[in-house]
Scaffold this active site. Structure first.
Site, PDB file in Angstrom:
ATOM      1  N   LYS A 129       0.830  -1.205   0.000  1.00 51.49           N
ATOM      2  CA  LYS A 129       0.000   0.000   0.000  1.00 51.49           C
ATOM      3  C   LYS A 129       0.862   1.250   0.000  1.00 51.49           C
ATOM      4  CE  LYS A 129      -1.953   1.546   3.829  1.00 51.49           C
ATOM      5  NZ  LYS A 129      -1.486   2.968   3.972  1.00 51.49           N
ATOM      6  N   ASP A 189      -6.157   1.078   1.192  1.00 55.47           N
ATOM      7  CA  ASP A 189      -6.325   1.462   2.592  1.00 55.47           C
ATOM      8  C   ASP A 189      -7.734   1.075   3.035  1.00 55.47           C
ATOM      9  OD1 ASP A 189      -8.086   3.346   1.585  1.00 55.47           O
ATOM     10  OD2 ASP A 189      -6.892   5.087   2.139  1.00 55.47           O
TER      11      ASP A 189
END
Length: 210
Positions: free
Chosen positions: A131, A150
């Protein structure tokens, strides 16, 4: 599900220009931005795990203002990470990233596949997972087809039935599998991946941020 897709498309129609403007800003950072501007984005992405994005960016701006981004020691940096969780660990990661930064800049100039770029960052920047590496690359204009998974994005991917459940842990295999599903969904609804990320984030927060 049709209701959610309709809502996503409606949001996109209202913020498309804002999204494009922000992506243009990111490209400028990667192409003509200063070393400090690129490092600021790297530090921002180190700070984001389990912390609010706005608090993280405010902390970065504070470090820049106090001339600590490149010059502060671990304790000085930690004291400025207001609102950032695990600030002691993250201040250490920033120091480690700073030591490797010349190497990072040289690597970013290489003409290689975006997925290989991400892999390198995951394995060479302490505090980066998939991420964070995806987020950093997007924020310097190099990763517009990468998913930034997220909690806001995962929540909405579940609502949209792109995924069946939100995983408790995102292994590499799980991350890449969800990324592929998001790409397919992006094509189906004709919203580019880089734009879709902003749309889903906007749906949750009401703003186009970072």
């Amino acid at each position: 599900m049709k209701h959610y897709i309709g809502e996503i498309k409606k949001i996109y129609s209202t913020i498309k220009d804002k999204i494009q403007s922000r992506l243009n800003e990111f490209r400028e950072i990667g192409q003509i931005g200063s070393d400090e501007a690129i490092f600021a984005e790297l530090v921002f992405c180190i700070l984001t795990p389990q912390s609010r994005a706005k608090s993280c960016w405010e902390a970065v701006e504070n470090l820049i203002e106090k001339n600590l981004l490149f010059n502060g020691n671990k304790n000085q940096i930690a004291k400025k990470l207001n609102g950032v969780r695990f600030h002691n660990n993250k201040s250490r990661y920033i120091i480690e990233a700073r030591k490797k930064y010349i190497k990072v800049l040289k690597f970013l100039k290489k003409d290689i596949d975006i997925y290989l770029r991400r892999e390198w960052l995951v394995h060479n920047i302490k505090g980066f997972g998939y991420k964070e590496a995806s987020h950093f690359l997007r924020n310097i204009g190099l990763g517009e087809n990468l998913a930034i998974l997220d909690r806001h994005i995962l929540k909405n991917l579940k609502l949209l039935k792109v995924i069946d459940e939100i995983p408790k842990l995102l292994s590499k295999e799980k991350y890449l599998a969800i990324e592929e599903k998001m790409k397919e969904f992006s094509k189906d609804i004709k919203i580019p991946m880089s734009h879709l990320d902003f749309v889903l984030w906007y749906k949750e927060t009401g703003e186009v941020f970072k």
